[in-house]
Design a protein around this motif. Structure first.
Motif, PDB file in Angstrom:
ATOM      1  N   THR A  83       0.831  -1.202   0.000  1.00 19.58           N
ATOM      2  CA  THR A  83       0.000   0.000   0.000  1.00 19.58           C
ATOM      3  C   THR A  83       0.868   1.255   0.000  1.00 19.58           C
ATOM      4  OG1 THR A  83      -0.153  -0.036   2.416  1.00 19.58           O
ATOM      5  CG2 THR A  83      -1.948  -1.102   1.175  1.00 19.58           C
ATOM      6  N   SER A  84       0.306   2.308  -0.584  1.00 16.41           N
ATOM      7  CA  SER A  84       1.016   3.586  -0.622  1.00 16.41           C
ATOM      8  C   SER A  84       0.026   4.736  -0.744  1.00 16.41           C
ATOM      9  CB  SER A  84       2.007   3.628  -1.787  1.00 16.41           C
ATOM     10  OG  SER A  84       1.321   3.586  -3.024  1.00 16.41           O
ATOM     11  N   ILE A  85       0.526   5.915  -0.437  1.00 15.07           N
ATOM     12  CA  ILE A  85      -0.231   7.150  -0.631  1.00 15.07           C
ATOM     13  C   ILE A  85       0.655   8.097  -1.415  1.00 15.07           C
ATOM     14  CG2 ILE A  85       0.499   8.012   1.631  1.00 15.07           C
ATOM     15  CD1 ILE A  85      -2.103   9.674   1.723  1.00 15.07           C
ATOM     16  N   GLN A  86       0.068   8.772  -2.392  1.00 18.47           N
ATOM     17  CA  GLN A  86       0.751   9.830  -3.121  1.00 18.47           C
ATOM     18  C   GLN A  86       0.041  11.128  -2.787  1.00 18.47           C
ATOM     19  OE1 GLN A  86       0.649   8.641  -7.269  1.00 18.47           O
ATOM     20  NE2 GLN A  86       2.810   8.114  -7.121  1.00 18.47           N
ATOM     21  N   VAL A  87       0.821  12.140  -2.425  1.00 16.99           N
ATOM     22  CA  VAL A  87       0.280  13.435  -2.039  1.00 16.99           C
ATOM     23  C   VAL A  87       0.887  14.482  -2.954  1.00 16.99           C
ATOM     24  CG1 VAL A  87       0.040  15.080  -0.139  1.00 16.99           C
ATOM     25  CG2 VAL A  87       0.158  12.634   0.358  1.00 16.99           C
TER      26      VAL A  87
END
Length: 183
Positions: A83-87
């Protein structure tokens, strides 16, 4: 690489009808304009409204939870496992684009994304996070879907025939007027 992050499509608001059907029958009383999602109260009760965080503060929150964060062009990416988040980086009061991702076979990735979303939205201080997480759970069998929740345009999609298959949930701030996407 950031396939689901160009979420500024010009689609009309045909995205608010099918996914609120369960709660729309109880929302026959009219409230203030623009509050169509307010009547779908979750069984856990009203959720606390969290203050907006800047992109840098969101990254700091994820780094504090053990995520490995790196900068790639206009985005800061924090990853842990699949899982990852891009901001989207910028000088906005809150990130104009947040993209949550889970890699793997589409069905498995969609489940992992659904599990990751509540914690990720809380760390990023997204409001109303519970409604977004509940909506995402309803999209598990779909390849893509779009809705509007609060001040966010929310898009779910799956990648199947690419070098990085998985599921993506992209939130775009409807209030953002300048530098609202990667160029």
């Amino acid at each position: 690489m950031a396939l689901g992050t160009a979420a500024c499509s010009g689609s009309k608001s045909d995205d608010t009808k099918p996914n609120t059907a369960a709660s729309s029958s109880s929302s026959s009383s009219s409230t203030a304009p623009g509050t169509t999602t307010s009547s779908s109260a979750a069984s856990s009760g009203p959720e606390e409204k969290l203050p907006d965080l800047t992109a840098a503060q969101v990254v700091t929150a994820f780094a504090g939870k053990g995520y490995q964060c790196t900068t790639d062009e206009a985005y800061e990416t924090c990853a842990q496992g699949v899982t990852s988040i891009q901001v989207l980086i910028g000088k906005h009061p809150r990130p104009p684009v947040i993209s949550l991702q889970a890699t793997g076979v589409a069905a498995e990735a969609a489940t992992k994304l659904s599990d990751f979303t509540p914690q990720a939205l809380e760390l990023a201080h997204v409001n109303p996070r519970g409604q977004i997480a509940d909506w995402l759970k309803q999209q598990q069998s779909k390849a893509s879907a779009t809705t509007t929740v609060g001040d966010w345009t929310v898009e779910f999609s799956t990648e199947v025939g690419s070098d990085q298959p998985g599921a993506i949930l992209t939130l775009t701030d409807k209030l953002c007027k300048v530098d609202c996407g990667a160029e």
